[in-house]
Design a protein around this motif. Structure first.
Motif, mmCIF file in Angstrom:
data_model
loop_
_atom_site.group_PDB
_atom_site.id
_atom_site.type_symbol
_atom_site.label_atom_id
_atom_site.label_comp_id
_atom_site.label_asym_id
_atom_site.label_seq_id
_atom_site.Cartn_x
_atom_site.Cartn_y
_atom_site.Cartn_z
ATOM 1 N N ASN A 81 -6.893 0.421 -5.076
ATOM 2 C CA ASN A 81 -6.881 2.149 -4.500
ATOM 3 C C ASN A 81 -8.563 2.427 -4.996
ATOM 4 N N ILE A 88 -10.377 5.782 5.239
ATOM 5 C CA ILE A 88 -10.497 5.232 5.143
ATOM 6 C C ILE A 88 -8.467 4.993 4.419
ATOM 7 N N GLU A 136 -8.504 19.015 -0.870
ATOM 8 C CA GLU A 136 -7.109 18.564 -1.508
ATOM 9 C C GLU A 136 -5.844 19.547 -1.131
ATOM 10 N N ASN A 193 -13.233 0.714 6.313
ATOM 11 C CA ASN A 193 -13.547 -0.289 5.182
ATOM 12 C C ASN A 193 -14.139 -1.711 5.305
ATOM 13 N N VAL A 248 -7.199 6.863 -4.049
ATOM 14 C CA VAL A 248 -8.434 6.394 -2.570
ATOM 15 C C VAL A 248 -9.425 6.859 -2.912
ATOM 16 N N THR A 295 0.809 -0.995 0.606
ATOM 17 C CA THR A 295 0.273 -0.017 -0.078
ATOM 18 C C THR A 295 0.674 0.905 -0.098
ATOM 19 N N THR A 296 -0.153 2.069 -0.065
ATOM 20 C CA THR A 296 0.773 3.593 -0.644
ATOM 21 C C THR A 296 1.583 4.036 0.679
ATOM 22 N N THR A 297 1.134 3.914 1.707
ATOM 23 C CA THR A 297 1.311 4.342 3.388
ATOM 24 C C THR A 297 3.068 3.417 3.575
#
Ligand code: NAI
Length: 481
Positions: free
Chosen positions: A234, A342, A286, A395, A267, A200-202
Protein backbone atom coordinates in the motif's frame (compact mmCIF):
# COMPACT_ATOMS: atom_id res chain seq x y z
CA UNK A 1 -9.69 -25.15 -22.18
CA UNK A 2 -12.25 -22.33 -21.79
CA UNK A 3 -10.82 -18.84 -21.36
CA UNK A 4 -11.25 -15.32 -22.74
CA UNK A 5 -8.35 -12.93 -23.23
CA UNK A 6 -7.70 -10.10 -25.71
CA UNK A 7 -4.94 -11.53 -27.87
CA UNK A 8 -3.12 -14.85 -27.44
CA UNK A 9 -0.34 -13.73 -29.78
CA UNK A 10 0.95 -11.54 -26.91
CA UNK A 11 1.84 -14.68 -24.94
CA UNK A 12 5.58 -14.69 -25.81
CA UNK A 13 5.98 -11.10 -24.68
CA UNK A 14 4.08 -11.94 -21.51
CA UNK A 15 6.21 -15.05 -20.86
CA UNK A 16 9.44 -13.06 -21.16
CA UNK A 17 8.18 -10.47 -18.69
CA UNK A 18 6.99 -13.22 -16.34
CA UNK A 19 10.49 -14.72 -16.38
CA UNK A 20 12.01 -11.32 -15.54
CA UNK A 21 9.45 -10.86 -12.75
CA UNK A 22 10.22 -14.26 -11.21
CA UNK A 23 13.74 -13.04 -10.44
CA UNK A 24 12.22 -10.05 -8.61
CA UNK A 25 9.75 -12.18 -6.63
CA UNK A 26 11.95 -14.19 -4.25
CA UNK A 27 9.14 -14.85 -1.79
CA UNK A 28 6.97 -16.59 -4.38
CA UNK A 29 9.92 -18.55 -5.77
CA UNK A 30 10.78 -19.67 -2.22
CA UNK A 31 7.19 -20.94 -1.86
CA UNK A 32 7.68 -23.01 -5.04
CA UNK A 33 10.98 -24.42 -3.75
CA UNK A 34 9.54 -25.19 -0.32
CA UNK A 35 6.15 -26.62 -1.27
CA UNK A 36 6.60 -27.69 -4.92
CA UNK A 37 7.07 -31.38 -3.95
CA UNK A 38 4.53 -31.69 -1.13
CA UNK A 39 1.86 -29.75 -3.07
CA UNK A 40 -0.27 -28.61 -0.12
CA UNK A 41 -2.86 -27.10 -2.49
CA UNK A 42 -3.65 -30.40 -4.26
CA UNK A 43 -7.43 -30.55 -4.51
CA UNK A 44 -7.81 -26.78 -4.15
CA UNK A 45 -9.87 -25.14 -6.90
CA UNK A 46 -8.95 -21.48 -6.53
CA UNK A 47 -11.14 -18.76 -8.04
CA UNK A 48 -8.91 -15.68 -8.27
CA UNK A 49 -10.28 -12.16 -8.70
CA UNK A 50 -7.25 -9.88 -8.68
CA UNK A 51 -5.66 -7.50 -11.22
CA UNK A 52 -4.39 -9.74 -14.07
CA UNK A 53 -0.86 -8.36 -14.27
CA UNK A 54 2.58 -9.88 -14.82
CA UNK A 55 3.09 -10.08 -11.04
CA UNK A 56 -0.25 -11.87 -10.66
CA UNK A 57 0.86 -14.31 -13.35
CA UNK A 58 3.76 -15.34 -11.08
CA UNK A 59 1.28 -15.76 -8.20
CA UNK A 60 -1.06 -17.89 -10.35
CA UNK A 61 1.76 -20.15 -11.52
CA UNK A 62 2.97 -20.50 -7.92
CA UNK A 63 -0.49 -21.68 -6.83
CA UNK A 64 -0.41 -24.19 -9.70
CA UNK A 65 3.10 -25.35 -8.70
CA UNK A 66 1.69 -26.01 -5.21
CA UNK A 67 -0.99 -28.29 -6.65
CA UNK A 68 -3.99 -25.97 -7.10
CA UNK A 69 -6.33 -25.80 -10.06
CA UNK A 70 -6.96 -22.13 -10.78
CA UNK A 71 -9.36 -19.92 -12.73
CA UNK A 72 -8.75 -16.16 -12.89
CA UNK A 73 -10.45 -12.83 -13.57
CA UNK A 74 -9.28 -9.29 -12.96
CA UNK A 75 -10.83 -7.24 -10.16
CA UNK A 76 -10.96 -4.06 -12.23
CA UNK A 77 -12.11 -3.37 -15.78
CA UNK A 78 -8.90 -1.50 -16.73
CA UNK A 79 -6.14 -3.30 -14.82
CA UNK A 80 -5.46 -6.35 -16.98
CA UNK A 81 -2.15 -6.47 -18.83
CA UNK A 82 -3.18 -8.33 -21.96
CA UNK A 83 0.24 -9.93 -22.49
CA UNK A 84 0.15 -11.31 -18.95
CA UNK A 85 -3.35 -12.73 -19.47
CA UNK A 86 -2.28 -14.33 -22.76
CA UNK A 87 0.86 -15.88 -21.27
CA UNK A 88 -1.06 -17.37 -18.33
CA UNK A 89 -3.71 -18.84 -20.63
CA UNK A 90 -1.08 -20.34 -22.97
CA UNK A 91 0.95 -21.55 -19.98
CA UNK A 92 4.68 -22.30 -19.80
CA UNK A 93 4.22 -25.57 -21.73
CA UNK A 94 1.42 -24.65 -24.13
CA UNK A 95 1.41 -22.91 -27.49
CA UNK A 96 -0.81 -20.24 -28.96
CA UNK A 97 -2.50 -22.99 -31.00
CA UNK A 98 -2.83 -25.32 -28.03
CA UNK A 99 -3.15 -23.24 -24.85
CA UNK A 100 -2.42 -25.36 -21.79
CA UNK A 101 -2.22 -22.88 -18.96
CA UNK A 102 -4.83 -21.48 -16.59
CA UNK A 103 -8.30 -20.37 -17.72
CA UNK A 104 -8.14 -16.58 -17.57
CA UNK A 105 -11.15 -14.36 -18.17
CA UNK A 106 -9.71 -10.85 -18.37
CA UNK A 107 -8.83 -8.12 -20.83
CA UNK A 108 -8.06 -4.42 -20.54
CA UNK A 109 -11.17 -2.32 -21.07
CA UNK A 110 -13.98 -4.68 -20.09
CA UNK A 111 -17.50 -3.33 -19.87
CA UNK A 112 -19.19 -3.82 -16.49
CA UNK A 113 -21.38 -6.51 -18.04
CA UNK A 114 -18.25 -8.34 -19.23
CA UNK A 115 -16.54 -7.82 -15.88
CA UNK A 116 -19.30 -9.54 -13.92
CA UNK A 117 -19.56 -12.29 -16.54
CA UNK A 118 -15.81 -12.93 -16.05
CA UNK A 119 -16.21 -12.98 -12.25
CA UNK A 120 -18.90 -15.64 -12.62
CA UNK A 121 -16.71 -17.79 -14.90
CA UNK A 122 -14.00 -18.23 -12.27
CA UNK A 123 -16.39 -19.86 -9.81
CA UNK A 124 -17.59 -22.62 -12.16
CA UNK A 125 -15.40 -25.49 -13.36
CA UNK A 126 -16.25 -27.05 -16.76
CA UNK A 127 -16.74 -30.58 -15.37
CA UNK A 128 -19.66 -29.43 -13.22
CA UNK A 129 -17.47 -28.76 -10.20
CA UNK A 130 -17.17 -25.40 -8.47
CA UNK A 131 -14.40 -23.38 -6.87
CA UNK A 132 -13.60 -24.36 -3.28
CA UNK A 133 -11.30 -21.41 -2.47
CA UNK A 134 -11.50 -17.70 -3.34
CA UNK A 135 -8.54 -15.36 -3.66
CA UNK A 136 -10.11 -11.91 -3.75
CA UNK A 137 -9.03 -8.29 -4.14
CA UNK A 138 -11.77 -5.86 -3.17
CA UNK A 139 -14.26 -8.63 -2.42
CA UNK A 140 -16.22 -8.82 -5.68
CA UNK A 141 -16.04 -12.65 -6.04
CA UNK A 142 -17.05 -13.03 -2.39
CA UNK A 143 -19.88 -10.51 -2.88
CA UNK A 144 -21.22 -12.36 -5.91
CA UNK A 145 -21.41 -15.67 -3.99
CA UNK A 146 -23.21 -13.98 -1.08
CA UNK A 147 -25.69 -12.15 -3.34
CA UNK A 148 -26.23 -15.29 -5.40
CA UNK A 149 -27.08 -17.35 -2.35
CA UNK A 150 -29.43 -14.63 -1.04
CA UNK A 151 -31.21 -14.55 -4.40
CA UNK A 152 -31.49 -18.34 -4.51
CA UNK A 153 -32.87 -18.48 -0.97
CA UNK A 154 -35.41 -15.79 -1.83
CA UNK A 155 -36.22 -17.64 -5.06
CA UNK A 156 -35.96 -14.39 -6.96
CA UNK A 157 -33.08 -12.11 -7.94
CA UNK A 158 -33.24 -8.44 -6.98
CA UNK A 159 -35.21 -6.29 -9.41
CA UNK A 160 -32.73 -4.33 -11.61
CA UNK A 161 -35.04 -1.31 -11.58
CA UNK A 162 -34.45 -0.99 -7.81
CA UNK A 163 -30.66 -0.70 -8.28
CA UNK A 164 -29.03 2.45 -6.96
CA UNK A 165 -26.15 2.44 -9.44
CA UNK A 166 -25.40 1.19 -12.92
CA UNK A 167 -23.01 -1.40 -11.51
CA UNK A 168 -25.64 -2.75 -9.11
CA UNK A 169 -28.06 -3.00 -12.02
CA UNK A 170 -25.51 -5.10 -13.90
CA UNK A 171 -24.98 -7.42 -10.90
CA UNK A 172 -28.73 -7.87 -10.47
CA UNK A 173 -29.01 -8.74 -14.17
CA UNK A 174 -26.23 -11.35 -13.82
CA UNK A 175 -28.05 -12.88 -10.85
CA UNK A 176 -31.34 -12.91 -12.76
CA UNK A 177 -29.70 -14.72 -15.67
CA UNK A 178 -28.01 -17.22 -13.36
CA UNK A 179 -31.29 -18.04 -11.59
CA UNK A 180 -32.76 -18.74 -15.03
CA UNK A 181 -29.97 -21.27 -15.66
CA UNK A 182 -29.94 -23.04 -12.28
CA UNK A 183 -31.84 -22.88 -9.01
CA UNK A 184 -29.07 -24.27 -6.81
CA UNK A 185 -25.80 -23.04 -8.34
CA UNK A 186 -25.03 -20.51 -5.61
CA UNK A 187 -26.14 -22.91 -2.86
CA UNK A 188 -23.62 -25.43 -4.19
CA UNK A 189 -20.83 -22.88 -4.64
CA UNK A 190 -21.25 -21.40 -1.17
CA UNK A 191 -21.26 -24.89 0.37
CA UNK A 192 -18.02 -25.76 -1.46
CA UNK A 193 -16.02 -22.66 -0.55
CA UNK A 194 -13.63 -23.40 2.32
CA UNK A 195 -12.49 -19.83 2.60
CA UNK A 196 -11.34 -16.58 1.05
CA UNK A 197 -8.05 -14.73 1.30
CA UNK A 198 -8.58 -10.99 0.78
CA UNK A 199 -5.93 -8.67 -0.59
CA UNK A 200 -7.01 -5.09 0.04
CA UNK A 201 -8.27 -2.63 2.68
CA UNK A 202 -11.64 -2.11 0.99
CA UNK A 203 -12.33 -5.86 0.64
CA UNK A 204 -11.34 -6.38 4.26
CA UNK A 205 -13.85 -3.69 5.35
CA UNK A 206 -16.56 -5.62 3.49
CA UNK A 207 -15.58 -8.87 5.24
CA UNK A 208 -15.68 -7.33 8.72
CA UNK A 209 -19.08 -5.79 7.90
CA UNK A 210 -20.46 -9.20 6.86
CA UNK A 211 -18.95 -10.77 9.96
CA UNK A 212 -20.65 -8.14 12.15
CA UNK A 213 -24.02 -8.65 10.43
CA UNK A 214 -23.65 -12.42 10.78
CA UNK A 215 -23.91 -12.96 7.03
CA UNK A 216 -20.34 -14.15 6.31
CA UNK A 217 -20.57 -17.64 4.82
CA UNK A 218 -16.99 -18.91 5.14
CA UNK A 219 -13.73 -18.09 6.96
CA UNK A 220 -11.52 -15.34 5.61
CA UNK A 221 -7.89 -14.41 6.01
CA UNK A 222 -7.27 -10.69 5.90
CA UNK A 223 -4.03 -10.62 3.93
CA UNK A 224 -4.07 -6.81 3.77
CA UNK A 225 -3.25 -6.47 7.45
CA UNK A 226 -0.16 -8.63 7.35
CA UNK A 227 2.50 -6.03 8.07
CA UNK A 228 4.43 -7.23 5.03
CA UNK A 229 1.38 -6.38 2.91
CA UNK A 230 -0.21 -3.08 3.94
CA UNK A 231 2.98 -1.42 5.21
CA UNK A 232 4.78 -2.32 1.97
CA UNK A 233 2.42 -2.75 -1.02
CA UNK A 234 0.00 0.00 0.00
CA UNK A 235 2.80 2.41 0.87
CA UNK A 236 5.92 1.66 -1.19
CA UNK A 237 3.90 0.17 -4.06
CA UNK A 238 1.80 3.33 -4.41
CA UNK A 239 4.92 5.45 -3.94
CA UNK A 240 6.11 3.87 -7.19
CA UNK A 241 2.95 3.43 -9.23
CA UNK A 242 1.08 6.69 -8.48
CA UNK A 243 3.75 8.75 -10.23
CA UNK A 244 4.00 6.19 -13.00
CA UNK A 245 0.27 6.58 -13.67
CA UNK A 246 0.34 10.39 -13.68
CA UNK A 247 3.36 10.43 -15.98
CA UNK A 248 2.04 7.93 -18.49
CA UNK A 249 -1.38 9.61 -18.53
CA UNK A 250 -0.35 13.24 -18.77
CA UNK A 251 3.45 13.66 -18.84
CA UNK A 252 2.89 16.89 -16.93
CA UNK A 253 5.84 18.21 -14.88
CA UNK A 254 5.02 17.47 -11.25
CA UNK A 255 7.77 19.61 -9.68
CA UNK A 256 6.47 22.94 -8.38
CA UNK A 257 2.83 21.95 -8.74
CA UNK A 258 0.37 21.84 -5.85
CA UNK A 259 -0.74 18.26 -5.29
CA UNK A 260 -3.51 17.30 -2.87
CA UNK A 261 -3.62 13.78 -1.44
CA UNK A 262 -6.96 12.91 0.18
CA UNK A 263 -6.35 10.36 2.92
CA UNK A 264 -3.09 9.77 4.82
CA UNK A 265 -3.38 6.06 5.51
CA UNK A 266 -0.87 3.57 4.11
CA UNK A 267 -1.69 4.40 0.48
CA UNK A 268 -1.84 8.17 1.07
CA UNK A 269 1.55 8.11 2.84
CA UNK A 270 3.18 6.50 -0.19
CA UNK A 271 1.43 8.87 -2.60
CA UNK A 272 2.38 12.00 -0.66
CA UNK A 273 6.00 10.92 -0.41
CA UNK A 274 6.32 10.26 -4.12
CA UNK A 275 4.71 13.56 -5.11
CA UNK A 276 7.05 15.38 -2.72
CA UNK A 277 9.96 13.42 -4.22
CA UNK A 278 9.06 14.94 -7.59
CA UNK A 279 9.14 18.43 -6.10
CA UNK A 280 5.39 18.97 -5.78
CA UNK A 281 4.05 21.07 -2.90
CA UNK A 282 1.89 18.46 -1.22
CA UNK A 283 -1.25 19.14 0.81
CA UNK A 284 -2.98 16.32 2.69
CA UNK A 285 -6.65 16.08 3.69
CA UNK A 286 -7.73 13.78 6.53
CA UNK A 287 -10.71 13.07 8.76
CA UNK A 288 -8.70 11.18 11.40
CA UNK A 289 -6.80 13.41 13.86
CA UNK A 290 -4.03 10.83 14.29
CA UNK A 291 -3.33 10.58 10.56
CA UNK A 292 -3.68 14.37 10.21
CA UNK A 293 -1.08 14.86 12.95
CA UNK A 294 1.22 12.32 11.30
CA UNK A 295 0.94 14.21 8.01
CA UNK A 296 1.69 17.51 9.73
CA UNK A 297 4.72 16.05 11.50
CA UNK A 298 5.91 14.55 8.22
CA UNK A 299 5.99 18.14 6.99
CA UNK A 300 2.83 18.37 4.91
CA UNK A 301 0.26 21.14 5.02
CA UNK A 302 -3.03 19.62 6.16
CA UNK A 303 -6.18 21.36 5.05
CA UNK A 304 -9.65 20.68 3.71
CA UNK A 305 -10.13 20.03 0.01
CA UNK A 306 -12.61 22.89 -0.07
CA UNK A 307 -9.96 25.36 1.15
CA UNK A 308 -7.33 24.35 -1.41
CA UNK A 309 -9.48 23.47 -4.39
CA UNK A 310 -8.62 26.69 -6.19
CA UNK A 311 -4.85 26.13 -6.09
CA UNK A 312 -4.59 22.38 -6.64
CA UNK A 313 -2.98 21.21 -9.88
CA UNK A 314 -3.29 17.52 -9.01
CA UNK A 315 -5.87 15.88 -6.72
CA UNK A 316 -5.49 12.21 -5.77
CA UNK A 317 -8.00 10.32 -3.62
CA UNK A 318 -6.61 7.52 -1.43
CA UNK A 319 -9.30 7.03 1.21
CA UNK A 320 -11.36 3.94 0.36
CA UNK A 321 -14.32 6.21 1.16
CA UNK A 322 -17.06 7.56 -1.13
CA UNK A 323 -17.93 11.07 -2.35
CA UNK A 324 -14.52 12.45 -1.41
CA UNK A 325 -14.53 14.76 -4.44
CA UNK A 326 -18.00 15.96 -5.45
CA UNK A 327 -18.98 17.10 -8.90
CA UNK A 328 -19.52 20.62 -7.60
CA UNK A 329 -15.91 20.64 -6.37
CA UNK A 330 -14.72 19.34 -9.75
CA UNK A 331 -16.45 22.26 -11.46
CA UNK A 332 -14.48 24.68 -9.24
CA UNK A 333 -11.05 23.11 -9.79
CA UNK A 334 -8.28 24.89 -11.69
CA UNK A 335 -8.34 24.69 -15.47
CA UNK A 336 -6.67 21.43 -16.55
CA UNK A 337 -6.22 20.18 -13.00
CA UNK A 338 -5.57 16.42 -12.92
CA UNK A 339 -7.97 14.29 -10.89
CA UNK A 340 -7.27 10.65 -10.11
CA UNK A 341 -8.26 7.97 -7.62
CA UNK A 342 -5.92 5.31 -6.28
CA UNK A 343 -8.43 3.84 -3.80
CA UNK A 344 -10.22 0.62 -4.70
CA UNK A 345 -13.60 1.73 -6.08
CA UNK A 346 -14.71 4.47 -8.46
CA UNK A 347 -17.09 6.17 -6.03
CA UNK A 348 -14.35 8.21 -4.24
CA UNK A 349 -14.74 10.71 -7.06
CA UNK A 350 -18.39 11.32 -7.94
CA UNK A 351 -18.11 9.93 -11.46
CA UNK A 352 -21.85 9.25 -11.66
CA UNK A 353 -22.47 12.96 -10.98
CA UNK A 354 -19.88 14.03 -13.55
CA UNK A 355 -21.32 11.69 -16.19
CA UNK A 356 -24.92 12.87 -15.64
CA UNK A 357 -26.41 14.54 -18.74
CA UNK A 358 -25.64 18.24 -19.12
CA UNK A 359 -23.05 18.45 -16.32
CA UNK A 360 -19.85 18.46 -18.39
CA UNK A 361 -18.67 17.49 -21.83
CA UNK A 362 -16.27 14.58 -22.20
CA UNK A 363 -13.44 14.41 -24.70
CA UNK A 364 -11.38 11.25 -24.72
CA UNK A 365 -7.68 11.99 -25.13
CA UNK A 366 -6.47 8.39 -25.16
CA UNK A 367 -7.47 5.21 -23.32
CA UNK A 368 -8.10 5.99 -19.63
CA UNK A 369 -7.54 9.75 -20.02
CA UNK A 370 -10.50 12.11 -20.46
CA UNK A 371 -10.86 15.85 -20.46
CA UNK A 372 -14.18 16.97 -18.95
CA UNK A 373 -15.23 20.56 -19.71
CA UNK A 374 -17.84 22.37 -17.62
CA UNK A 375 -20.17 24.88 -19.26
CA UNK A 376 -18.92 28.47 -19.17
CA UNK A 377 -20.79 31.76 -19.08
CA UNK A 378 -20.80 34.63 -21.60
CA UNK A 379 -17.81 36.29 -19.95
CA UNK A 380 -16.00 33.21 -18.58
CA UNK A 381 -15.18 30.10 -20.60
CA UNK A 382 -15.83 26.77 -18.91
CA UNK A 383 -12.90 25.10 -17.18
CA UNK A 384 -11.70 21.61 -17.97
CA UNK A 385 -10.27 18.92 -15.73
CA UNK A 386 -8.31 15.81 -16.71
CA UNK A 387 -9.81 12.66 -15.16
CA UNK A 388 -7.73 9.48 -15.04
CA UNK A 389 -9.11 5.97 -15.57
CA UNK A 390 -12.73 7.12 -15.25
CA UNK A 391 -12.18 7.43 -11.50
CA UNK A 392 -10.93 3.84 -11.10
CA UNK A 393 -7.56 2.99 -9.60
CA UNK A 394 -5.30 5.04 -11.82
CA UNK A 395 -2.03 3.30 -10.94
CA UNK A 396 -3.38 0.15 -12.60
CA UNK A 397 -5.49 1.85 -15.28
CA UNK A 398 -2.91 4.37 -16.47
CA UNK A 399 0.22 2.41 -15.56
CA UNK A 400 1.01 -1.20 -14.67
CA UNK A 401 0.40 -1.19 -10.92
CA UNK A 402 3.04 -2.04 -8.35
CA UNK A 403 6.38 -3.56 -9.32
CA UNK A 404 7.25 -7.21 -8.77
CA UNK A 405 9.40 -6.99 -5.66
CA UNK A 406 6.74 -5.38 -3.49
CA UNK A 407 4.03 -7.66 -4.89
CA UNK A 408 6.19 -10.65 -3.98
CA UNK A 409 5.64 -9.67 -0.33
CA UNK A 410 1.88 -9.33 -0.76
CA UNK A 411 1.51 -12.51 -2.79
CA UNK A 412 3.69 -14.65 -0.52
CA UNK A 413 1.17 -13.74 2.19
CA UNK A 414 -1.62 -14.77 -0.20
CA UNK A 415 -0.02 -18.17 -0.82
CA UNK A 416 0.54 -18.79 2.89
CA UNK A 417 -3.06 -17.76 3.61
CA UNK A 418 -4.43 -20.10 0.94
CA UNK A 419 -2.40 -22.99 2.43
CA UNK A 420 -3.63 -22.14 5.95
CA UNK A 421 -7.32 -22.08 5.05
CA UNK A 422 -7.20 -25.04 2.69
CA UNK A 423 -5.11 -27.40 4.83
CA UNK A 424 -6.33 -26.49 8.34
CA UNK A 425 -10.07 -25.85 8.05
CA UNK A 426 -10.62 -27.05 11.62
CA UNK A 427 -8.50 -24.15 12.92
CA UNK A 428 -10.58 -21.53 11.13
CA UNK A 429 -14.29 -21.46 11.96
CA UNK A 430 -16.23 -18.75 10.08
CA UNK A 431 -14.53 -15.47 10.97
CA UNK A 432 -11.90 -13.03 9.73
CA UNK A 433 -8.27 -13.79 10.67
CA UNK A 434 -4.81 -12.40 10.06
CA UNK A 435 -1.76 -14.59 9.51
CA UNK A 436 0.33 -15.26 12.62
CA UNK A 437 3.27 -12.92 13.13
CA UNK A 438 5.93 -15.59 12.63
CA UNK A 439 4.68 -15.99 9.03
CA UNK A 440 4.69 -12.21 8.54
CA UNK A 441 8.33 -12.11 9.70
CA UNK A 442 9.07 -15.08 7.44
CA UNK A 443 7.74 -13.19 4.41
CA UNK A 444 10.04 -10.28 5.20
CA UNK A 445 12.99 -12.62 5.78
CA UNK A 446 12.53 -14.15 2.33
CA UNK A 447 13.07 -10.71 0.77
CA UNK A 448 16.22 -9.63 2.62
CA UNK A 449 18.94 -11.48 0.73
CA UNK A 450 18.17 -10.04 -2.66
CA UNK A 451 18.49 -6.53 -1.21
CA UNK A 452 21.78 -7.42 0.50
CA UNK A 453 20.29 -6.85 3.93
CA UNK A 454 22.27 -8.35 6.82
CA UNK A 455 20.22 -8.95 9.97
CA UNK A 456 21.67 -8.61 13.43
CA UNK A 457 21.05 -11.72 15.54
CA UNK A 458 19.92 -11.52 19.15
CA UNK A 459 22.16 -13.14 21.73
CA UNK A 460 20.46 -15.48 24.22
CA UNK A 461 20.93 -12.87 26.94
CA UNK A 462 19.46 -10.10 24.83
CA UNK A 463 16.51 -12.29 23.86
CA UNK A 464 15.71 -13.14 27.45
CA UNK A 465 16.17 -9.46 28.43
CA UNK A 466 13.54 -8.50 25.81
CA UNK A 467 11.42 -11.55 26.57
CA UNK A 468 11.31 -12.80 22.96
CA UNK A 469 12.60 -16.00 21.34
CA UNK A 470 15.94 -15.65 19.51
CA UNK A 471 14.23 -16.75 16.28
CA UNK A 472 11.19 -14.46 16.74
CA UNK A 473 8.46 -13.37 16.63
CA UNK A 474 9.97 -10.14 17.90
CA UNK A 475 6.97 -7.89 18.43
CA UNK A 476 3.60 -8.16 20.14
CA UNK A 477 0.49 -8.27 17.96
CA UNK A 478 -0.27 -4.66 18.99
CA UNK A 479 3.03 -3.29 17.67
CA UNK A 480 2.32 -0.84 14.84
CA UNK A 481 5.62 -0.63 12.89
P1 NAI B 1 -6.31 3.35 5.24
O1 NAI B 1 -7.53 3.05 6.01
O2 NAI B 1 -4.96 3.04 5.82
O3 NAI B 1 -6.27 4.89 4.80
C1 NAI B 1 -7.37 5.61 4.33
C2 NAI B 1 -7.31 6.97 5.01
O4 NAI B 1 -8.30 7.82 4.44
C3 NAI B 1 -7.60 6.90 6.52
O5 NAI B 1 -6.54 7.46 7.26
C4 NAI B 1 -8.91 7.69 6.69
O6 NAI B 1 -8.95 8.39 7.91
C5 NAI B 1 -8.85 8.63 5.49
N1 NAI B 1 -10.15 9.14 5.05
C6 NAI B 1 -11.36 8.52 5.04
N2 NAI B 1 -12.32 9.33 4.55
C7 NAI B 1 -11.70 10.49 4.23
C8 NAI B 1 -12.15 11.71 3.67
N3 NAI B 1 -13.43 11.91 3.36
N4 NAI B 1 -11.24 12.70 3.45
C9 NAI B 1 -9.93 12.54 3.79
N5 NAI B 1 -9.45 11.38 4.34
C10 NAI B 1 -10.33 10.38 4.54
O7 NAI B 1 -6.47 2.57 3.85
P2 NAI B 1 -5.31 2.29 2.77
O8 NAI B 1 -4.71 0.97 3.05
O9 NAI B 1 -4.46 3.49 2.67
O10 NAI B 1 -6.19 2.09 1.46
C11 NAI B 1 -6.93 3.15 0.88
C12 NAI B 1 -7.63 2.64 -0.38
O11 NAI B 1 -6.65 2.23 -1.34
C13 NAI B 1 -8.50 1.41 -0.15
O12 NAI B 1 -9.62 1.48 -1.01
C14 NAI B 1 -7.60 0.25 -0.60
O13 NAI B 1 -8.33 -0.89 -0.92
C15 NAI B 1 -6.89 0.88 -1.76
N6 NAI B 1 -5.61 0.31 -2.15
C16 NAI B 1 -5.22 0.59 -3.44
C17 NAI B 1 -4.02 0.13 -3.91
C18 NAI B 1 -3.64 0.41 -5.31
O14 NAI B 1 -2.68 -0.17 -5.81
N7 NAI B 1 -4.31 1.29 -6.01
C19 NAI B 1 -3.08 -0.64 -3.07
C20 NAI B 1 -3.57 -0.82 -1.71
C21 NAI B 1 -4.78 -0.34 -1.29
Amino acid sequence: MDFKVADLSLADFGRTEIQLAEHEMPGLMAMRARYGDSKPLSGARVAGSLHMTIQTAVLIETLVALGAEVRWASCNIFSTQDHAAAAVAVGPNGTVDAPAGVPVFAWKGETLEEYWWCTQQILMWPDGKFANMILDDGGDATLLVHLGLDAEKAGVAPDPTTATSHEQKVIFAVLNASLGESTDRWTKISAEIKGVTEETTTGVHRLYDMMKEGSLLFPAINVNDSVTKSKFDNKYGCRHSLIDGINRATDVLIGGKVAVVCGYGDVGKGCAESLRGQGARVIVTEIDPICALQAAMDGYQVDTLENVLGIADIVITATGNKDVVTVDQMSRMKHQAILGNIGHFDNEIDMAGLEAPGVAERKNVKPQVDVWTFPGTDDKPGTSIIVLSEGRLMNLGNATGHPSFVMSNSFTNQVLAQIELFTKPEEYPVGVYVLPKHLDEEVARLHLDSLGVKLTELTDTQASYLGVPVEGPYKSDEYRY
